[in-house]
Design a protein around this motif. Sequence first.
Motif, PDB file in Angstrom:
ATOM      1  N   VAL A  81    -114.904  23.306 -65.817  1.00  0.00           N
ATOM      2  CA  VAL A  81    -115.305  22.105 -66.351  1.00  0.00           C
ATOM      3  C   VAL A  81    -116.792  21.399 -65.513  1.00  0.00           C
ATOM      4  O   VAL A  81    -117.547  20.707 -65.960  1.00  0.00           O
ATOM      5  N   ALA A  82    -116.399  21.753 -64.171  1.00  0.00           N
ATOM      6  CA  ALA A  82    -117.516  21.265 -63.315  1.00  0.00           C
ATOM      7  C   ALA A  82    -118.999  22.135 -63.798  1.00  0.00           C
ATOM      8  O   ALA A  82    -120.049  21.338 -63.652  1.00  0.00           O
ATOM      9  N   ALA A  83    -118.925  23.250 -64.084  1.00  0.00           N
ATOM     10  CA  ALA A  83    -120.099  24.193 -64.565  1.00  0.00           C
ATOM     11  C   ALA A  83    -120.579  23.366 -65.726  1.00  0.00           C
ATOM     12  O   ALA A  83    -121.900  23.363 -66.074  1.00  0.00           O
ATOM     13  N   LEU A  84    -119.825  23.128 -66.790  1.00  0.00           N
ATOM     14  CA  LEU A  84    -120.079  22.936 -68.077  1.00  0.00           C
ATOM     15  C   LEU A  84    -120.557  21.195 -68.224  1.00  0.00           C
ATOM     16  O   LEU A  84    -121.533  20.960 -69.043  1.00  0.00           O
ATOM     17  N   ALA A  85    -119.894  20.537 -67.439  1.00  0.00           N
ATOM     18  CA  ALA A  85    -120.088  19.010 -67.899  1.00  0.00           C
ATOM     19  C   ALA A  85    -119.901  17.967 -66.828  1.00  0.00           C
ATOM     20  O   ALA A  85    -119.191  17.149 -66.893  1.00  0.00           O
ATOM     21  N   PRO A  86    -120.752  18.222 -65.695  1.00  0.00           N
ATOM     22  CA  PRO A  86    -120.438  17.488 -64.517  1.00  0.00           C
ATOM     23  C   PRO A  86    -120.760  15.908 -64.750  1.00  0.00           C
ATOM     24  O   PRO A  86    -120.026  15.115 -64.572  1.00  0.00           O
ATOM     25  N   GLU A  87    -121.653  15.817 -65.683  1.00  0.00           N
ATOM     26  CA  GLU A  87    -122.201  14.449 -65.658  1.00  0.00           C
ATOM     27  C   GLU A  87    -121.455  13.719 -66.659  1.00  0.00           C
ATOM     28  O   GLU A  87    -121.168  12.576 -66.772  1.00  0.00           O
ATOM     29  N   ALA A 116    -117.182  19.904 -55.317  1.00  0.00           N
ATOM     30  CA  ALA A 116    -117.068  18.146 -55.199  1.00  0.00           C
ATOM     31  C   ALA A 116    -118.616  18.046 -54.978  1.00  0.00           C
ATOM     32  O   ALA A 116    -119.168  16.959 -55.281  1.00  0.00           O
ATOM     33  N   ASP A 117    -119.499  18.934 -54.099  1.00  0.00           N
ATOM     34  CA  ASP A 117    -120.798  18.795 -54.071  1.00  0.00           C
ATOM     35  C   ASP A 117    -121.518  18.585 -55.350  1.00  0.00           C
ATOM     36  O   ASP A 117    -122.502  17.604 -55.526  1.00  0.00           O
ATOM     37  N   HIS A 118    -121.380  19.523 -56.204  1.00  0.00           N
ATOM     38  CA  HIS A 118    -121.983  19.553 -57.603  1.00  0.00           C
ATOM     39  C   HIS A 118    -121.940  18.102 -58.265  1.00  0.00           C
ATOM     40  O   HIS A 118    -122.612  17.495 -58.829  1.00  0.00           O
ATOM     41  N   VAL A 157    -103.082  11.431 -66.328  1.00  0.00           N
ATOM     42  CA  VAL A 157    -104.105  12.616 -65.767  1.00  0.00           C
ATOM     43  C   VAL A 157    -104.643  13.277 -67.119  1.00  0.00           C
ATOM     44  O   VAL A 157    -104.173  13.613 -67.910  1.00  0.00           O
ATOM     45  N   VAL A 158    -105.987  13.479 -67.098  1.00  0.00           N
ATOM     46  CA  VAL A 158    -106.657  14.181 -67.990  1.00  0.00           C
ATOM     47  C   VAL A 158    -106.716  15.663 -67.126  1.00  0.00           C
ATOM     48  O   VAL A 158    -107.487  15.824 -66.215  1.00  0.00           O
ATOM     49  N   VAL A 159    -106.261  16.790 -67.983  1.00  0.00           N
ATOM     50  CA  VAL A 159    -106.407  18.067 -67.499  1.00  0.00           C
ATOM     51  C   VAL A 159    -107.027  18.989 -68.690  1.00  0.00           C
ATOM     52  O   VAL A 159    -106.704  19.373 -69.365  1.00  0.00           O
ATOM     53  N   PRO A 160    -108.435  18.955 -68.461  1.00  0.00           N
ATOM     54  CA  PRO A 160    -109.120  19.998 -69.539  1.00  0.00           C
ATOM     55  C   PRO A 160    -108.844  21.304 -68.974  1.00  0.00           C
ATOM     56  O   PRO A 160    -108.757  21.804 -68.107  1.00  0.00           O
ATOM     57  N   LEU A 161    -108.712  22.235 -69.973  1.00  0.00           N
ATOM     58  CA  LEU A 161    -108.357  23.483 -69.580  1.00  0.00           C
ATOM     59  C   LEU A 161    -107.458  24.162 -68.563  1.00  0.00           C
ATOM     60  O   LEU A 161    -107.781  24.886 -67.782  1.00  0.00           O
ATOM     61  N   ARG A 202    -117.774  18.276 -75.764  1.00  0.00           N
ATOM     62  CA  ARG A 202    -117.906  17.237 -76.679  1.00  0.00           C
ATOM     63  C   ARG A 202    -116.524  16.191 -76.493  1.00  0.00           C
ATOM     64  O   ARG A 202    -116.831  14.854 -76.644  1.00  0.00           O
ATOM     65  N   ALA A 203    -115.596  16.585 -76.057  1.00  0.00           N
ATOM     66  CA  ALA A 203    -114.445  15.832 -75.889  1.00  0.00           C
ATOM     67  C   ALA A 203    -114.717  14.735 -74.767  1.00  0.00           C
ATOM     68  O   ALA A 203    -114.262  13.433 -75.039  1.00  0.00           O
TER      69      ALA A 203
END
Length: 248
Positions: A81-87, A116-118, A157-161, A202-203
């Motif tokens: 998730v951090a790599a795909l959609a941080p913003e 966390a830095d990302h 809690v939101v738990v993607p993947l 997308r979600a």
Amino acid sequence: MTADVPDSHPRAASLRTRDRLVEGLENGLTSRTGLIAHGRGEAFDYLLGERTIPSADRAARAAAAHLLAADHPVISVNGNVAALAPERVVDLADATDAAIEVNLFHRSAERIEAIADHLRAHGATDVHGLAGDGRIPGLDHDRGICDADGIERADVVVVPLEDGDRAAALAELGKSEIVIDLNPLSRSAQVADVPIVDNVVRALPTMAAHARELSEAGADLDGVIAEFDADAALADAERTIREGSLAD
Ligand code: ATP
């Protein structure tokens, strides 16, 4: 890299998404097994037509209502998730006043720091996950670690993947659980209060848009939550995948 793929390429979005993950691996955010997990997701996304189906949009709206109604909403972030959609994580947190916690299947302080830095580089101000002073009961040591003032005290809690065991353990704790997973048959999707069968890229923005719209409208959040039917949403996603009707 495939970043120079033309927009007209039928798999352009999917190939660019792969680039982000490979970059995430090179930057120490994503694990190698995360790449394989992504491949499993891609197959389902292909069969969904790489679009947000109407039942997933309804799920995203119910999820937004849960987050807005929560006292302590938390969005859990892993390496993919951090790599795909941080913003997009940061924007959803802004739209719903949710906390962000980095929570990894293969826990490593180094990777939590990198993620966390990302996230901070993409605008996050308060990122949980490093303290590791909370527990999710029922899981073996490393996988049960979370933050006491993050996931442990969260009511939504939101738990993607998420991995199925952890999704089940969180559900056991009585938290309302929002799962984003392209596989409607995965254990995570099956135990969720709100399963969103859609690509996380997308979600997340769909949820943020619904949250802003529900807030502005002063909507009846309990009503939105009550009218959502998780089993119907999962059945609809499975039917869409099995029928493979790519063009409706
Ligand atoms: P479970 O343990 O929940 O039964 P699993 O063993 O298939 O499922 P993993 O392999 O741990 O789960 O994780 C991969 C899951 O994440 C798959 O269900 C896959 O469909 C989903 N997935 C992968 N990439 C994405 C993505 N970009 N958006 C949404 N879901 C995704």
